[in-house]
Each structure stands twice: as C-alpha cells, then as structure tokens.
Motif scaffolding. Structure first.
Motif, PDB file in Angstrom:
ATOM      1  N   LEU A 138      34.619  37.602  33.717  1.00 63.49           N
ATOM      2  CA  LEU A 138      33.846  37.274  34.921  1.00 63.49           C
ATOM      3  C   LEU A 138      33.728  35.764  35.182  1.00 63.49           C
ATOM      4  CD1 LEU A 138      32.436  38.581  37.263  1.00 63.49           C
ATOM      5  CD2 LEU A 138      30.391  38.852  35.861  1.00 63.49           C
ATOM      6  N   PRO A 139      33.413  34.931  34.158  1.00 60.52           N
ATOM      7  CA  PRO A 139      33.321  33.491  34.459  1.00 60.52           C
ATOM      8  C   PRO A 139      34.648  32.928  34.969  1.00 60.52           C
ATOM      9  CG  PRO A 139      32.342  33.972  32.316  1.00 60.52           C
ATOM     10  CD  PRO A 139      33.028  35.231  32.769  1.00 60.52           C
ATOM     11  N   LEU A 140      35.766  33.371  34.389  1.00 63.12           N
ATOM     12  CA  LEU A 140      37.066  32.875  34.854  1.00 63.12           C
ATOM     13  C   LEU A 140      37.340  33.345  36.276  1.00 63.12           C
ATOM     14  CD1 LEU A 140      39.153  33.516  31.614  1.00 63.12           C
ATOM     15  CD2 LEU A 140      38.702  31.273  32.654  1.00 63.12           C
ATOM     16  N   ALA A 141      36.912  34.571  36.575  1.00 64.44           N
ATOM     17  CA  ALA A 141      37.140  35.093  37.929  1.00 64.44           C
ATOM     18  C   ALA A 141      36.332  34.294  38.949  1.00 64.44           C
ATOM     19  CB  ALA A 141      36.764  36.575  37.983  1.00 64.44           C
ATOM     20  N   VAL A 142      35.094  33.976  38.621  1.00 65.30           N
ATOM     21  CA  VAL A 142      34.266  33.175  39.556  1.00 65.30           C
ATOM     22  C   VAL A 142      34.927  31.810  39.743  1.00 65.30           C
ATOM     23  CG1 VAL A 142      32.021  32.034  39.845  1.00 65.30           C
ATOM     24  CG2 VAL A 142      32.116  34.399  39.021  1.00 65.30           C
TER      25      VAL A 142
END
Ligand SMILES: C[S@@+](CC[C@H](N)C(=O)[O-])C[C@H]1O[C@@H](n2cnc3c(N)ncnc32)[C@H](O)[C@@H]1O
Ligand SMILES: [Zn+2]
Length: 379
Positions: A138-142
C-alpha cells in the motif's frame, strides 16, 4: 486440429482471455474505472492523455480499456504470472501506442512499484485488482500515484475486513473488526481508514471518490492529494454496534468518548480505527454519469449505470449505517417500508437516506430511539 482462441468483447476492447482468472461479473468495476480516468483527464486544463498502471492485470482487459476508452496514452500492464506475459503483449499490441508508451511485465507488484518509485515514475491512475488484501504494497502504491491522481484498489479478503477473522484483521489492518449486519460498509471503511493512515504518514491526503461492494470484493477509488485537507484526521474513528438493540454509534479518534456501553445498557462491540468521512464524492459521480451519457454506449452497461446512480444518492454520511432487520427486531414483527421511514425522519429534520452500499440498510443522524419510534409509526 487446434482451434483459434476465441475473443471476448467488453466495451471497445476485444481480447483473448486465456486460461487465468477472469470474471465477467466484475465488469461494473472496469466500466467505472474507465469513467474515472476520463473524469480525471477532463479535470486538467492542458490537453493530453494519462499514464495508467494496471498492476495485477490478468489478461489485461483493464489496461486495454483504459487505453481504448479511457484516453490513456501510456499504459503499463503487469501480472506476476509469467505465463500471462505473451497474452498481455498480444492483447495490448492493438492499442498502437507510441514507442515506449506501452509496457508489459511479469513482476510481483511489490517489485514493480518499488522500481517505479526508485525511478520516480508516477501514474495518473493505479489500478490494483488483486487477490486478498492490498496491504503489503500500500505505501508503494500511494507513492506511485501522481498528486491528484487516482488509486483504485480491490480487496477480496472478506473474512478479515468484515470481522469474521478478528485476529487476521488485527494483523492486516491494525484494527479491530467486529462482525455486524452492515459488514460491507465496515469493510470499506476499514480499508479507507488504512489508506488514509498510510497516506497521512507520507504527508498526503485522500479524497474517496467511490466505494462499493457486491459482498465479495471491496473496491475503493481515492484521489491522492498533496496534503491532507483541513481537519481530515478527524475522519478517523471508531464505531460501536449493540447486538441487543441494533444501534450503531461512532466517534472520532480525536474525541474518544465512551462507546462501550449502549444507551440500552448492553455492552457494544467496537471496530476501528476506520474512515468516518464520505464514501462517495457525489458531485464526481454526477459528472461520471454525464461522461457515460456522452461516450460510446457500449462502454457503460446498465448495471454500471444503476450502480453509479445508487452510489450518487448516498454520500456515506453520517458514517454509521443501520440494518432494517435490526429495526424490525426492535419493533417485533415485520420491518416498516424503508422509503416511508426515511421520509418521516426527514420531515422531523433528521438526515436519512438508503445506503448505497448494501440493500436493506440506511443511515440517519437521528438517535436510535427516535428511529425506532418513527419506525413504529411508519408501519
Ligand atoms: C483478480 S485477478 C485480475 C483480474 C483482472 N484485473 C480483470 O479485471 O480481469 C488478479 C491477478 O493478480 C495476479 N497477482 C497475484 N498476486 C500478484 C502480485 N503479488 N503481483 C502482481 N500480480 C499478482 C494474478 O496472477 C491474477 O492474474
Ligand atoms: Zn443497545
């Protein structure tokens, strides 16, 4: 004699599905993705397309539709299964994008997003339609979404997100999830709560554009903003449900107050932290309906239009939904007609609307006692 692979058509896409996972029933989520991308590009003054990452692409149908119908002029289609790569390449070649604007790959999404972030490559829309919960990356996607761009996420981890596996929910979401009748909404709010916490931790803000489920997959599209809106943090909170009388209450984490005991005296069950803000940006959904009416009618099916209409009629506020079945249990006997109950509550000055998330659910800012009183009159 080998038979020719048969083509599947959806919107303006024509492709070969191959032998991997594909569900025709998920079409509304693909139709809405196309509309969201068109909306996003229409927001910009300058002409030009958009860069899209379809990170768990399967046969590549989303990537193909973003290019054909959404106006994407840079498309990256990825699926971890290397056996899908030749199919992805063949299905997307007809897009005819300029050299260097089409990428097909067979990485895990974790690796792909990490390399995009290292190269400072960002996308206007990142669509992650995977299996299970989209949490590890999730952090990489954001980070991979441009400011103002859209992260379109799916989770099929119904058991933890709806509170049926509480320990898994704690591990995956860092949140308490307690089973209750409005479980689809609970799952969406827990997912949005996690996206918000990740985005805030990176200094970003989020604007949920649409959220929906058919009970199996929980989908949210959020705009990733450069900064959180004023007081956005207020929207993270807890929700209490009383199994005895059916009431739901909630509070912001900034103003924690006693939720453990219901007005009826019973002990409640608590879920959260979760998102207590809007689930839909109804103005945007109105614009998506206008866009749908102006483009090729094959792009948006009737069920997708109905879904849009339903979501546009319920912004998701107030953030606690209630089940008609709980009200009927309180009243004894059958439920009151929902439309009449909502009308009466509105006449008394309360907010009241049917839930756009799940059938036979509604939301109102009236206290539960008042809802029960009006429910008795409405029967
Ligand atoms: C739900 S299917 C995709 C369906 C497709 N988006 C559609 O609309 O038809 C999920 C896909 O994610 C792929 N996948 C699973 N784990 C992955 C990972 N860690 N990274 C990238 N792809 C993954 C699977 O191979 C599968 O094709
Ligand atoms: Zn109670």
């Amino acid at each position: 004699m080998p038979t020719e692979p048969t083509h599947y058509c959806e919107g303006q896409a024509q492709l070969v599905l191959g032998s991997g996972f594909f569900r025709p029933e998920s079409r509304p989520s693909r139709d809405l993705g196309v509309l969201l991308l068109r909306w996003l590009t229409a927001q910009r003054d300058e002409q030009g397309g958009a860069a899209v990452l379809d990170g768990m692409a399967g046969c590549g149908i989303r990537a193909l539709r973003y290019g054909r119908e959404g106006g994407a002029d840079e498309v990256w289609a990825n699926d971890a299964d290397p056996q899908r790569l030749p199919l992805l390449e063949a299905n997307l070649a007809p897009l005819g994008l300029r050299s260097g604007a089409l990428h097909c790959s067979a990485s895990t999404i974790e690796k792909l997003l990490a390399s995009c972030v290292l190269q400072e490559r960002r996308f206007d829309l990142v669509d992650l339609d995977g299996f299970g919960a989209p949490i590890p990356f999730l952090p990489l996607a954001v980070e991979a979404v441009r400011f103002g761009g859209i992260l379109y996420l799916a989770s099929s981890d119904g058991r933890s997100f709806t509170g049926h596996d509480r320990t898994a929910a704690l591990r995956r979401l860092g949140a308490a999830a307690r089973a209750q009748p409005c479980s689809w909404e609970l799952a969406l709010r827990l997912q949005l709560g996690l996206i918000a916490r990740v985005a805030w931790g990176m200094g970003r803000g989020i604007r949920p554009l649409l959220s929906f489920s058919e009970g199996r997959t929980f989908r949210c599209a959020v705009q990733v903003l450069r900064h959180p809106a004023a007081a956005e943090e207020r929207l993270l909170g807890l929700q209490a449900y009383c199994h005895r009388c059916g009431s739901h209450r909630g509070t912001s984490m900034l103003q924690l107050k006693d939720l453990e005991r219901c007005g009826c005296g019973a002990q409640t069950v608590l879920s959260g932290p979760l998102w207590r803000g809007p689930l839909q940006e109804v103005d945007v959904l109105g614009q998506l309906q206008v866009i749908a009416a102006g483009i090729d009618p094959t792009s948006t099916t009737r069920p997708s239009l109905k879904l849009l209409q339903r979501l546009a009629a319920d912004d998701g506020l107030p953030p606690e939904a209630s089940a008609v079945a709980d009200l009927a249990r309180q009243l004894g006997g059958g439920p009151p007609p929902l439309a009449l109950l909502l009308q009466q509550l509105r006449l008394r000055g309360w907010r009241a609307q049917a839930s756009g998330i799940a059938p036979a659910q509604f939301r109102s800012d009236a206290p539960w006692d008042e809802v029960v009183r009006e429910g008795a009159k409405a029967r």
